[in-house]
Motif scaffolding. Structure first.
Motif, PDB file in Angstrom:
ATOM      1  N   CYS B 449       1.059  -1.203  -0.176  1.00  0.00           N
ATOM      2  CA  CYS B 449       0.770  -0.584   0.564  1.00  0.00           C
ATOM      3  C   CYS B 449       0.917   1.783  -0.164  1.00  0.00           C
ATOM      4  O   CYS B 449       2.077   1.164   1.071  1.00  0.00           O
ATOM      5  N   PHE B 450       0.931   1.962  -0.987  1.00  0.00           N
ATOM      6  CA  PHE B 450       1.265   3.302  -0.818  1.00  0.00           C
ATOM      7  C   PHE B 450       1.323   4.550  -0.055  1.00  0.00           C
ATOM      8  O   PHE B 450       2.420   5.126   0.650  1.00  0.00           O
ATOM      9  N   ILE B 451       0.307   3.561   0.867  1.00  0.00           N
ATOM     10  CA  ILE B 451       0.382   5.117   2.399  1.00  0.00           C
ATOM     11  C   ILE B 451       0.800   4.291   3.616  1.00  0.00           C
ATOM     12  O   ILE B 451       1.857   4.262   4.177  1.00  0.00           O
ATOM     13  N   CYS B 452       0.340   2.569   3.731  1.00  0.00           N
ATOM     14  CA  CYS B 452       1.065   1.713   4.885  1.00  0.00           C
ATOM     15  C   CYS B 452       2.141   1.112   4.638  1.00  0.00           C
ATOM     16  O   CYS B 452       2.731   0.825   5.824  1.00  0.00           O
ATOM     17  N   ASN B 453       2.631   1.041   3.209  1.00  0.00           N
ATOM     18  CA  ASN B 453       3.903   0.343   2.994  1.00  0.00           C
ATOM     19  C   ASN B 453       3.500  -1.178   3.886  1.00  0.00           C
ATOM     20  O   ASN B 453       4.612  -1.704   3.804  1.00  0.00           O
ATOM     21  N   LYS B 466       0.070   2.336  -8.778  1.00  0.00           N
ATOM     22  CA  LYS B 466       0.052   2.051  -7.532  1.00  0.00           C
ATOM     23  C   LYS B 466      -0.809   1.414  -6.362  1.00  0.00           C
ATOM     24  O   LYS B 466      -1.718   1.184  -7.583  1.00  0.00           O
TER      25      LYS B 466
END
Ligand SMILES: [Zn+2]
Ligand SMILES: [Zn+2]
Ligand SMILES: [Zn+2]
Ligand SMILES: [Zn+2]
Ligand SMILES: [Zn+2]
Ligand SMILES: [Zn+2]
Ligand SMILES: [Zn+2]
Ligand SMILES: [Zn+2]
Lengths: 276, 527
Positions: B449-453, B466
């Motif tokens: 995930c681009f936010i939580c990686n 992404k």
């Protein structure tokens, strides 16, 4: 300050919701929001589209912040204390009036995404000495700034996957950019670049999850011709011995760099204070 | 009531223990310890001594009567005496300097040889002949020359006191006493005068407390360890060759140390492999079976049980041991119920022919526990049964068959290609001819995930090269949540909502738009 902002703040305090959305509330100063900077539990604070000019040093009280979004304010300076936010993973200070990043900025331990898009930052005295120690960075957005050069220390950002340098004043790129082996997005459009270091040919920028933007640069004909066929042809050519020779000759002659596009830059809203 | 303690004379020559004992013994020449008080009081009882086991020539004693098998007839009598009563008398404790084991008691000449080195010498091999064909095991049992004595329990004491008082024909019969010892008010002084201390030969004072051990009487201050001259802690003492020792000195002087746990050995001593052992400490190095009664085989410096030795021997030759006849299997072994055998011990369950190594084990009765009802068939009979073959182990599948990736599998052999854990009916993910568990499929091939990686389990939002967890997909400018259906705009390959796009400065939007057009033209300027 608006009633809506106070209501949101009260709700956050009562509900214990760790994510605080305060976008587009005409907030001028965080002092209008009493108690905000003591909400230690919050993990995300989003304040985009407000009128903030100052970020108080007490922002560092929000020790659990993971995401801080200050996009589209009129901030001219960040407090040095900001880099003591030990859990901050995503920092968005895009579209402000920053000339520089504060001293010690590179000491965020877990910063993954930094967005300084659309400010007035350039490499000289704008980046603190430890900036390239942000080893945890995986995305660095610095489009719409005033960089003419990029430090070879960029190679220290080993985890970088996204590097956006769109619409700066870049004259040259360091060869060390070729050491960013995880890079899969490179935005170089809208600069003053004539050549690319051949080391970029070592990077994997052509896969299905990749992005290479090269347009709107005064490329030497060898690159411009390949770009017409597509970025993949440019990458292929960078690996040729003949290109390496052209590149070597180009950087050793030291010809006059192409001119800046002052006209376009002066229209940026981030400079309004100069104009006004 | 036995008034004499029996001491068993032992043949001790040749035993290093014997030597240690001899030199470690304290010799009393004389003793002059004298009690001050005259009034006497004692208690005594018949106590079975601890039990002794005799065999070979080590000398030790069983600590717990229950363990003993050879029960000597020897009985002992301890008088007195709860510690408190015995040693509460202030006059007594003054007479013997019990505070320092090295100092000479008052009025006593001391000859105190230093104990010899307590480390055992390598024992000589003797004792029971070795079992079967194996190198000798030496199991030496312990003899019976030493007694461990303790204070009687209160009710026994009471009984004994009564007998004793009766025997002395006392005028005042004893009344019921509390279970804990309390001195009788008086014992006839005339009987006192005829009694003397076994150690110092002196008589007793009226009111003085007297120790009666086996009918021998002692001043309390004379009744001490022959080595350290201190009272016996916890009222336990050991008697050897007529001398009494506290537990500590007895162990130091006479008890061997265990080669494994390093503790003193009281009771049965196993001598083997050049050491002494508690029976429970001398075990097979491979399977930990106790070897004292089974015998052992020395194999490369290790003590092994017969079975382990046979197995090790077979393995060292690259062979298996037959679990029926315990001999080495020279050809291919037959595997059955988890063990290896000579094939010729078995016959096919169908045709009755003697089996060879390619016989097959069939779990013929589902519902029985693994192995319980397995039968063996010759290859011909087995093939007629038409059983599927496992894609992993190439052996027949008699129980549940998993069919996946175009093959059959034992349930426990259909495993994740990364962690090798069986799926056991759980969902698996296939990729390039391999199967993975959910965790490892995502770890290897999944989206971050681009936010939580972190790896995205469940639904993924894919956009602009992404991926996002559905709950992390949001406008990159204002963080407002978006869904897959939300219309968004691209800004540096990030999604932004319509509202934010409209807030972007006009000049920037113009530039971005122009760049996109030029990008589409391969960088060629717009006309
Ligand atoms: Zn002692
Ligand atoms: Zn032991
Ligand atoms: Zn064993
Ligand atoms: Zn056999
Ligand atoms: Zn199998
Ligand atoms: Zn797995
Ligand atoms: Zn996520
Ligand atoms: Zn938005």
């Amino acid at each position: 300050m608006s009633k809506a902002a106070r209501k949101t703040l009260d709700e956050a305090r009562d509900s214990g919701n760790p994510e605080l959305d305060l976008q587009d509330k005409q907030i001028v100063s965080l002092e209008e929001l009493p108690g905000l900077l003591s909400l230690e539990h919050i993990t995300r604070l989003s304040l985009p589209h407000n009128r903030l000019s100052v970020v108080p040093p007490a922002i560092a009280n929000l020790i659990n912040l993971e995401i801080l979004n200050l996009f589209n304010n009129i901030i001219e300076e960040l407090p040095t204390s900001i880099s003591s936010l030990n859990k901050l993973r995503i920092l968005n200070v895009g579209m402000n009036r920053l000339d520089a990043l504060p001293r010690g900025f590179g000491s965020f331990p877990v910063l993954e995404v930094l967005d300084i898009t659309y400010n007035n930052i350039s490499e000289e005295e704008s980046l603190p000495g430890n900036f390239f120690m942000l080893e945890s960075l995986r995305a660095l957005y610095m489009g719409d700034n005033d960089f003419e050069y990029l430090s070879p220390d960029i190679k220290n950002l080993k985890n970088l996957q996204i590097l956006c340098l769109r619409d700066n004043d870049l004259i040259a790129l360091p060869r060390e950019i070729g050491e960013l082996t995880r890079l899969r997005e490179l935005h170089l459009q809208g600069n003053r670049l004539e050549v690319l270091p051949p080391e970029i040919g070592n990077l994997d920028l052509l896969g299905n999850r990749c992005c290479l933007r090269l347009e709107c640069n005064p490329w030497v004909p060898m690159i411009a011709d390949q770009l017409l066929l597509g970025p993949s042809h440019v990458i292929d050519m960078l690996r040729n011995e003949s290109y390496k020779f052209v590149y070597q000759r180009h950087i050793s002659t030291g010809s006059q760099p192409p001119p800046k596009n002052f006209e376009a830059k002066n229209r940026k809203t981030s400079r309004k204070r100069d104009v006004a | 009531m036995s008034w004499r303690k029996k001491m068993l004379a032992l043949e001790l020559e040749g035993s290093d223990l014997y030597n240690r004992r001899k030199t470690g013994t304290l010799q009393f020449e004389e003793n002059n310890v004298r009690g001050k008080n005259t009034s006497t009081s004692f208690e005594s009882t018949d106590l079975p001594s601890s039990h002794w086991q005799v065999m070979g020539n080590s000398v030790l004693m069983g600590k717990t009567p229950a363990k003993a098998s050879l029960n000597s007839e020897s009985h002992s009598h301890v008088i007195p005496v709860e510690k408190n009563h015995l040693y509460a008398n202030p006059h007594c404790s003054n007479n013997v300097d019990g505070s320092d084991g090295q100092s000479t008691p008052v009025g006593m000449r001391k000859s105190r040889p230093v104990p010899v080195n307590p480390l055992p010498k390598p024992p000589r091999l003797h004792g029971i002949p070795p079992p079967i064909t194996i190198p000798p095991i030496e199991v030496n049992y312990v003899d019976d020359n030493i007694k461990r004595l303790t204070i009687p329990t209160p009710n026994l004491k009471a009984e004994f006191r009564k007998q004793f008082v009766d025997a002395l024909d006392l005028k005042e019969a004893e009344k019921e006493k509390p279970p804990n010892f309390a001195p009788p008010e008086s014992i006839h002084s005339m009987s006192l005068s005829s009694m003397t201390c076994t150690r110092c030969g002196e008589s007793f004072e009226p009111q003085e407390k007297i120790v009666n051990s086996n009918g021998q009487l002692w001043h309390t201050q004379c009744f001490v360890c022959a080595q350290c001259f201190r009272p016996f802690p916890d009222d336990i003492f050991y008697e050897f060759e007529g001398r009494k020792y506290c537990e500590h000195d007895f162990q130091v002087l006479f008890a061997p140390c265990c080669g494994k746990c390093n503790e003193f050995i009281i009771g049965r001593v196993i001598k083997a492999m050049n050491f002494n052992w508690h029976p429970g400490c001398f075990t097979c190095e491979l399977c930990s079976k106790e070897l004292a009664d089974l015998g052992f085989i020395r194999n490369a410096g290790r003590a092994l049980c017969h079975e382990c030795n046979a197995r090790v021997k077979a393995e060292s030759q690259g062979k298996y041991m037959c679990h029926r006849c315990h001999a080495t299997i020279d050809g291919e072994p037959l595997r059955w119920r988890g063990d290896t055998f000579h094939p010729y011990h078995f016959n096919c369950a169908a045709c009755g022919n003697e089996l060879t190594a390619d016989a097959r084990e069939v779990k013929s009765r589902p519902g029985y526990t693994a192995n319980e009802m397995n039968e063996l068939y010759c290859l011909r009979c087995h093939d007629k049964m038409g059983i599927p073959i496992c894609g992993a182990c190439r052996r027949p599948i008699e129980e549940r068959v998993v069919t996946a990736l175009g093959k059959h599998w034992h349930v426990e052999h259909f495993v994740c290609a990364k962690c090798e854990k069986p799926f056991m009916g759980n969902r698996h993910y296939e990729r390039k001819g391999l199967a993975y568990c959910e965790t490892h499929y995502h770890e290897l091939f999944g989206n971050l995930c681009f936010i939580c990686n972190t790896v995205i389990y469940g639904d993924v939002v894919m956009a602009l090269n992404k991926a996002w967890c559905t709950h992390h997909f949001a406008c990159a400018v204002c963080d407002t949540k978006m869904t897959q259906k939300t219309k968004f705009f691209e800004f540096d390959q990030k999604p932004i909502c319509k509202k934010c796009y409209e807030k972007i400065p006009q000049e920037l939007k113009k530039r971005l738009k122009k760049q996109h057009e030029i990008q589409a033209r391969g960088g060629k300027p717009l006309p």
